[in-house]
Design a protein around this motif. Structure first.
Motif, mmCIF file in Angstrom:
data_model
loop_
_atom_site.group_PDB
_atom_site.id
_atom_site.type_symbol
_atom_site.label_atom_id
_atom_site.label_comp_id
_atom_site.label_asym_id
_atom_site.label_seq_id
_atom_site.Cartn_x
_atom_site.Cartn_y
_atom_site.Cartn_z
ATOM 1 N N TYR A 82 0.823 -1.211 0.000
ATOM 2 C CA TYR A 82 0.000 0.000 0.000
ATOM 3 C C TYR A 82 0.862 1.269 0.000
ATOM 4 C CZ TYR A 82 -3.757 -3.249 1.161
ATOM 5 O OH TYR A 82 -4.647 -4.288 1.140
ATOM 6 N N TYR B 259 -16.730 -5.295 3.353
ATOM 7 C CA TYR B 259 -15.926 -5.849 2.261
ATOM 8 C C TYR B 259 -16.848 -6.211 1.096
ATOM 9 C CZ TYR B 259 -12.597 -6.077 6.077
ATOM 10 O OH TYR B 259 -11.791 -5.753 7.126
ATOM 11 N N PHE C 268 -14.545 -23.868 -0.726
ATOM 12 C CA PHE C 268 -14.044 -24.301 0.579
ATOM 13 C C PHE C 268 -15.092 -24.023 1.645
ATOM 14 C CE2 PHE C 268 -10.486 -23.282 -2.075
ATOM 15 C CZ PHE C 268 -9.565 -24.276 -1.817
ATOM 16 N N GLU D 177 -11.491 -14.178 11.086
ATOM 17 C CA GLU D 177 -11.184 -12.804 10.678
ATOM 18 C C GLU D 177 -11.135 -12.721 9.157
ATOM 19 O OE1 GLU D 177 -7.868 -10.996 12.877
ATOM 20 O OE2 GLU D 177 -7.243 -10.141 10.976
ATOM 21 N N VAL D 178 -11.696 -11.657 8.643
ATOM 22 C CA VAL D 178 -11.663 -11.425 7.199
ATOM 23 C C VAL D 178 -11.114 -10.031 6.957
ATOM 24 C CG1 VAL D 178 -13.035 -11.317 5.068
ATOM 25 C CG2 VAL D 178 -13.704 -12.885 6.899
ATOM 26 N N SER D 179 -10.320 -9.883 5.942
ATOM 27 C CA SER D 179 -9.899 -8.544 5.539
ATOM 28 C C SER D 179 -9.789 -8.525 4.016
ATOM 29 C CB SER D 179 -8.575 -8.161 6.207
ATOM 30 O OG SER D 179 -7.672 -9.223 6.145
ATOM 31 N N GLU D 180 -9.547 -7.327 3.493
ATOM 32 C CA GLU D 180 -9.501 -7.216 2.038
ATOM 33 C C GLU D 180 -8.062 -6.985 1.601
ATOM 34 O OE1 GLU D 180 -13.361 -5.555 0.078
ATOM 35 O OE2 GLU D 180 -11.823 -4.037 -0.166
ATOM 36 N N SER D 181 -7.634 -7.686 0.547
ATOM 37 C CA SER D 181 -6.272 -7.520 0.061
ATOM 38 C C SER D 181 -6.231 -6.329 -0.896
ATOM 39 C CB SER D 181 -5.809 -8.776 -0.667
ATOM 40 O OG SER D 181 -6.333 -8.796 -1.976
ATOM 41 N N ILE D 182 -5.016 -5.961 -1.267
ATOM 42 C CA ILE D 182 -4.871 -4.800 -2.152
ATOM 43 C C ILE D 182 -5.502 -5.056 -3.524
ATOM 44 C CG2 ILE D 182 -2.570 -5.423 -3.041
ATOM 45 C CD1 ILE D 182 -1.934 -2.298 -2.594
ATOM 46 N N LYS E 226 -8.715 -15.841 7.749
ATOM 47 C CA LYS E 226 -7.899 -16.547 8.731
ATOM 48 C C LYS E 226 -8.790 -17.536 9.459
ATOM 49 C CE LYS E 226 -4.446 -13.096 9.938
ATOM 50 N NZ LYS E 226 -3.950 -12.279 11.058
ATOM 51 N N LEU F 114 -4.414 -21.134 9.417
ATOM 52 C CA LEU F 114 -4.436 -21.165 7.949
ATOM 53 C C LEU F 114 -4.868 -19.817 7.405
ATOM 54 C CD1 LEU F 114 -5.657 -23.978 5.710
ATOM 55 C CD2 LEU F 114 -6.891 -21.844 5.501
ATOM 56 N N LYS F 115 -4.183 -19.402 6.360
ATOM 57 C CA LYS F 115 -4.546 -18.150 5.688
ATOM 58 C C LYS F 115 -4.863 -18.480 4.245
ATOM 59 C CE LYS F 115 -1.410 -15.257 4.171
ATOM 60 N NZ LYS F 115 -0.234 -14.388 4.172
ATOM 61 N N MET F 116 -5.923 -17.895 3.737
ATOM 62 C CA MET F 116 -6.310 -18.215 2.361
ATOM 63 C C MET F 116 -6.918 -16.998 1.700
ATOM 64 S SD MET F 116 -9.110 -21.025 1.182
ATOM 65 C CE MET F 116 -8.246 -22.501 1.592
ATOM 66 N N LEU F 117 -6.677 -16.859 0.427
ATOM 67 C CA LEU F 117 -7.298 -15.782 -0.345
ATOM 68 C C LEU F 117 -8.491 -16.351 -1.099
ATOM 69 C CD1 LEU F 117 -4.049 -14.192 -1.700
ATOM 70 C CD2 LEU F 117 -5.848 -12.869 -0.607
ATOM 71 N N ASP G 93 -2.310 -20.303 -0.391
ATOM 72 C CA ASP G 93 -2.073 -19.871 -1.771
ATOM 73 C C ASP G 93 -0.620 -20.012 -2.188
ATOM 74 O OD1 ASP G 93 -4.833 -18.576 -2.513
ATOM 75 O OD2 ASP G 93 -4.387 -18.012 -0.451
#
Lengths: 354, 340, 114
Positions: free
Chosen positions: A252, B125, B197, B232-237, B244, B254-257, C17
């Motif tokens: 960012y 989001y 998933f 937890e959820v967030s938004e990527s760039i 998470k 575990l982290k996943m997009l 990923d």
């Protein structure tokens, strides 16, 4: 991202913050970490906002560090805190204003415990009486110092000399807001904006012209902890937390980080240097570090305070590129000059630019 | 003169009860707050476990409630029932009054308001949606992201608002697991190359052919199941969602997009049911649903004689159970009116 | 690093990923029953190897599905192929074949050879 959704949540988490007549209690560690911040806060409150802020020299640690480090038992902590309340009562104040996030969290936790278990409060009252002969009233209002700056952010903006805007491009500065864990994670309703989308620092940044960045690891702890960093062998885990945040915010291209906790600015600042030394990595634009500020420092800069009065020379990640970005007038040569003497005998190593 | 029974709520339970009451010869008035009856059925695309179109069930309910003997009054929210000897006085929001010899309350459920789970960012989001939003997309025949593109990776979160002490709901909503599996399969039907998933705490597949559907999802549709609730959820760039969770079976975080996240909103007592119940003296349980007189042999009986419950105003139920429950309520009404 | 007395900890999070699931895909294509495992643990409970070593077929199956292949590579050879796991699996997963295919897959992708 839909800002309306956040605004709806912010509306749900508005807390009561006193207007005036504050009893200010300092942090144990901030005066070593960034000693200019609390001084700047008092200057803003008293000189700029014309508020009555009282400090009592008898105030001690709240024992938060010992409590969270499992050294001080909770009853002892409560009795010490009860004494702080007694000092406030004796001074004739009702609005408690802690500088430290962990103190704020601890006071909140104790007041909540007493609310649910009045017999505990009674016991602590007895203990305090026995130990010191003191009596106390619980605070009428408890707000963290960042809550108060948030409350008066518009007044500060009205008197601002600078805005959080890149002078060369006219664009708002991209600001990462980092909230101390003990601000709202334990008691979301006690934080402006709640725990998931805190607004306390974001509100200041917006008001002063900047743009807040919401990056994936925004809610992650800086990694300070207590025993986690105090013991050298554990520091690898502490620094890894900060690193995870830097990796996540880097895309960012943030111009700066603003914080409201004693530990976070320290670690987000110092660990950038350590990561750079260990792995040669930097996270700001152009290979520089990302300067890290306390909210008092940012408020002070916006109001036109001298950067060296704010203590920016105590930062390890260089702040000067940001000062130039905003267009702040300052004297680079005066950085280490104190009472006319250059004190820069053995200045700390700055984050190297690679 | 024929006895008159008022049914409050024109969803599956209310329509079924009205239809069965008419069959037995009662005059029926069916009140529905929306402009047309059908309740949640109107919003759903296909039903589990056999993926039959919801319109087929709606058609059946429309058939049994059309014609003489049933007055369907829509756009009216009933707020209060007052008993006066053998008569019930029922008033709506606008203050109009109706009388009845017996009442069936079928006020149903509301879907949990997912924005309350702040950590998931519903309403914040862009591509966090609910199971109901996804049904809407199925009905339109296109599953798309806010930017118009087609999602490639889709996450589904079970137990949103259910089994959640912080949300005040200790109970299991019971239908969300199978809905998740059904929707996972449907996503794969619509988007054959999408990866799906499901993040679950437990797979509660306790219904006829539910477990088989779960197996089909794994075997034939390649749906992935990860045991661990998204925390937890967030938004990527890049405008993707970073989620998470812990993979509790692998014993690691575990982290996943994903491109889209579907929240399996649970079932809660409806707001109209709450208001009506509280103003009419109907007892409710800790879970806020109406509390039947007896869980084993009085599940339709309220604490007031002459007022009976049908369907999900008492607990989460599927359509099969709701229809059976509505019929049982009619039995109670028959018995009551015989006595009085 | 000596200068600091500590080094930066590595994360233990599964980065889904960043991981590759080529081993799991290789097995799944040849043994579709691999997909229907519900992680009940019957296979590991009855496993001779698992009772004397850290080998857990339940765990290894899920690790492959997440692309955490390193631990699988280190452990998959421990299986004695007795077949008891297949006998007890309630979902009918051909676990014995899963193991043999996993070994094949690791051989097939030399970087992961066991």
């Amino acid at each position: 991202m839909k800002i309306e959704g956040k605004k709806a949540i912010w509306k749900d988490y508005q807390k009561e913050i006193a207007e005036d007549k504050f009893y200010y209690v300092r942090s144990c560690v901030r005066q070593n970490f960034f000693p200019g911040s609390e001084t700047a806060f008092l200057r803003i409150m008293r000189d700029v906002l014309k508020k009555d802020v009282f400090e009592n020299p008898c105030h001690t640690t709240c024992t938060g560090i010992g409590y969270h480090g499992d050294i001080v038992p909770v009853e002892t902590t409560m009795t010490v805190v009860a004494r702080q309340f007694a000092l406030m009562t004796e001074s004739g104040y009702e609005n408690l204003l802690p500088s430290c996030i962990t103190s704020f969290g601890l006071y909140t936790e104790i007041l909540d415990t007493w609310h649910h278990f009045p017999e505990v409060e009674e016991k602590i009252r007895k203990q305090l009486r026995k130990a010191t002969g003191r009596e106390f009233k619980v605070p009428k209002n408890l707000a963290h110092a960042s809550d108060v700056i948030y409350k008066f952010r518009k007044e500060i903006s009205a008197k601002a000399k600078y805005r959080l805007i890149n002078k060369n491009t006219g664009e708002p500065l991209k600001v990462v807001d980092h909230i101390g864990c003990h601000y709202a994670k334990m008691f979301p309703s006690k934080g402006v904006g709640g725990a998931e989308y805190p607004y306390v620092l974001a509100g200041m940044v917006e008001e002063w012209g900047g743009q807040v960045i919401d990056y994936p690891e925004r809610r992650h702890c800086c990694g300070f902890g207590f025993r986690q960093y105090l013991i050298q062998a554990n520091r690898g885990f502490s620094i890894a937390c900060s690193k995870e945040k830097f990796e996540s915010m880097k895309p960012y291209k943030p111009d700066m980080i603003i914080t409201n906790c004693p530990g976070c600015p320290m670690f987000l600042d110092r660990w950038q240097y350590v990561i750079n030394e260990m792995e040669g990595k930097t996270y700001g634009a152009d290979g520089e570090g990302i300067p890290v500020f306390t909210y008092e420092e940012v408020a002070g800069l916006v109001l036109g305070f001298d950067p060296w009065d704010l203590g920016l020379q105590m930062h390890q990640t260089d702040c000067e590129p940001l000062l130039r970005k905003i267009g702040i007038e300052y004297d680079p040569e005066a950085k280490y000059v104190l009472n006319g003497v250059n004190t820069n005998v053995n200045a700390s190593t700055y984050l190297e630019v690679r | 003169m024929n006895k008159h029974v008022v049914v409050i709520g024109g969803g599956v339970a209310g329509m079924e009860a009205a239809g069965q009451l008419r069959k037995t010869g009662f005059e029926v008035s069916l009140f529905e707050k929306e402009e047309k009856p059908g309740g949640h059925l109107n919003k759903w695309y296909k039903l589990f476990p056999d993926r039959r179109p919801s319109s087929e069930v709606k058609e059946y309910l429309d058939n049994i409630t059309s014609g003489e003997g049933i007055k369907i009054i829509t756009g009216k929210t009933i707020e209060k029932i007052v008993q006066n000897k053998n008569q019930f006085h029922i008033s709506d929001k606008e203050g109009s009054e109706y009388t009845a010899d017996a009442v069936i309350v079928a006020t149903g459920f509301d879907l949990f308001k997912s924005a309350r789970k702040e950590e998931y960012g519903y309403g914040i989001y862009d591509n966090v949606i609910t199971s109901a939003d996804l049904e809407e997309m199925f009905r339109k025949g296109s599953i798309t992201l806010v930017n118009g593109r087609t999602p490639e990776t889709i996450g589904i979160v079970h137990c949103v608002g259910s089994r959640d002490e912080k949300m005040g709901n200790l109970y299991c909503s019971k239908l969300c697991c199978v809905t998740a599996v059904k929707q996972a399969i449907e996503i794969r039907e619509h988007l054959p190359s999408a990866k799906v998933f499901c993040f679950y705490m437990d797979m509660r597949m306790g219904g006829a052919y539910y477990e088989e559907l779960y197996r089909e999802a794994q075997e034939e549709w390649g749906v992935n199941f990860i045991r661990g609730k998204v925390s937890e959820v967030s938004e990527s760039i890049n405008n993707r969602l970073v989620i998470k969770s812990e993979d509790t079976l692998a014993g690691k975080p575990l982290k996943m997009l994903v491109d889209m996240l579907v929240l399996m909103a649970g079932m809660e007592m409806s707001e109209e049911g709450l208001k009506l119940g509280d103003s009419s003296g109907l007892k409710r349980g800790d879970n806020r649903f109406f509390s039947p007189a007896d869980h084993h042999f009085g599940s339709n009986k309220s604490n007031l004689k002459g007022i009976y419950y049908a369907g999900t105003c008492t607990m989460p139920m599927n359509i099969t159970e709701t229809i059976s429950h509505a019929r049982a309520a009619v039995m109670d009404v028959i018995e009551y009116l015989k006595e009085s | 690093m000596d200068r600091f007395g500590f080094s930066i900890s590595k994360g233990r999070q599964i980065d889904y990923d960043a991981n590759s699931r080529h081993i799991a895909e290789f097995i799944s294509e040849r043994e579709p029953s691999f997909r229907v495992c519900i992680e009940c643990g019957c296979c590991s409970a009855t496993c001779t190897t698992g009772n004397f070593t850290s080998f857990s077929l339940r765990e290894l199956q899920i690790l492959m599905k997440r692309g955490e292949n390193e631990k699988v590579r280190e452990n998959i050879k421990k299986c004695m192929l007795c077949g008891k796991c297949t006998l007890v699996c309630p979902r009918g997963v051909n676990t014995r074949n899963v193991v043999t295919l996993a070994r094949q897959a690791f051989q097939k992708f030399p970087a992961n050879a066991v």
